[in-house]
Write a protein that holds these residues in place. Structure first.
Motif, PDB file in Angstrom:
ATOM      1  N   UNK A  85       0.832  -1.205   0.000  1.00 44.86           N
ATOM      2  CA  UNK A  85       0.000   0.000   0.000  1.00 44.86           C
ATOM      3  C   UNK A  85       0.867   1.257   0.000  1.00 44.86           C
ATOM      4  N   UNK A  86       1.918   1.260   0.801  1.00 46.70           N
ATOM      5  CA  UNK A  86       2.844   2.398   0.859  1.00 46.70           C
ATOM      6  C   UNK A  86       3.514   2.575  -0.499  1.00 46.70           C
ATOM      7  N   UNK A  87       3.866   1.470  -1.133  1.00 41.24           N
ATOM      8  CA  UNK A  87       4.495   1.528  -2.452  1.00 41.24           C
ATOM      9  C   UNK A  87       3.572   2.202  -3.463  1.00 41.24           C
TER      10      UNK A  87
ATOM     11  N   UNK B 106      14.665  -0.667  -8.490  1.00 35.49           N
ATOM     12  CA  UNK B 106      14.242   0.381  -9.405  1.00 35.49           C
ATOM     13  C   UNK B 106      15.357   1.384  -9.597  1.00 35.49           C
ATOM     14  N   UNK B 107      15.044   2.467 -10.279  1.00 35.50           N
ATOM     15  CA  UNK B 107      16.019   3.542 -10.471  1.00 35.50           C
ATOM     16  C   UNK B 107      16.307   4.179  -9.111  1.00 35.50           C
TER      17      UNK B 107
ATOM     18  N   UNK C  27       6.148   5.791  -6.542  1.00 35.94           N
ATOM     19  CA  UNK C  27       7.463   5.387  -7.056  1.00 35.94           C
ATOM     20  C   UNK C  27       7.314   4.172  -7.965  1.00 35.94           C
ATOM     21  N   UNK C  28       8.053   4.194  -9.042  1.00 39.93           N
ATOM     22  CA  UNK C  28       8.047   3.069  -9.976  1.00 39.93           C
ATOM     23  C   UNK C  28       9.125   2.085  -9.560  1.00 39.93           C
TER      24      UNK C  28
ATOM     25  N   UNK D 208      13.693   4.495  -5.906  1.00 47.57           N
ATOM     26  CA  UNK D 208      13.894   3.758  -4.653  1.00 47.57           C
ATOM     27  C   UNK D 208      13.958   4.731  -3.486  1.00 47.57           C
ATOM     28  N   UNK D 209      14.638   5.859  -3.672  1.00 46.54           N
ATOM     29  CA  UNK D 209      14.703   6.877  -2.620  1.00 46.54           C
ATOM     30  C   UNK D 209      13.307   7.420  -2.299  1.00 46.54           C
TER      31      UNK D 209
END
Length: 66
Positions: free
Chosen positions: A16-18, A47-48, A23-24, A52-53
């Motif tokens: 859910x947070x993702x 990911x890039x 963010x991809x 990710x950050x």
């Protein structure tokens, strides 16, 4: 970029947070070893670098109440 972390955050909440972070990234959740009887999860985020950050920042804020 690939990041791995061990957490007690339930897999559904991580997903859910993702989604909310926008963010991809690819998030893989594996079952980890319990610590003091509490479940732990191994989370692998790929990911890039910037994506990710973004996910990690969203994860930290959501768990810290920020």
């Amino acid at each position: 970029m690939k990041r791995t972390l061990i957490t007690a955050i339930p897999p559904d909440e991580v997903r859910e947070i993702s989604l909310k972070s926008g963010a991809e990234v690819k998030v893989e959740v594996r079952e980890g070893k319990p610590i003091h009887g509490m479940p732990r999860w191994e989370i692998v985020v790929e990911g890039k670098d910037e994506e990710v950050r973004r996910f990690m920042l969203s994860l930290m804020k959501s768990r810290a109440g920020g």
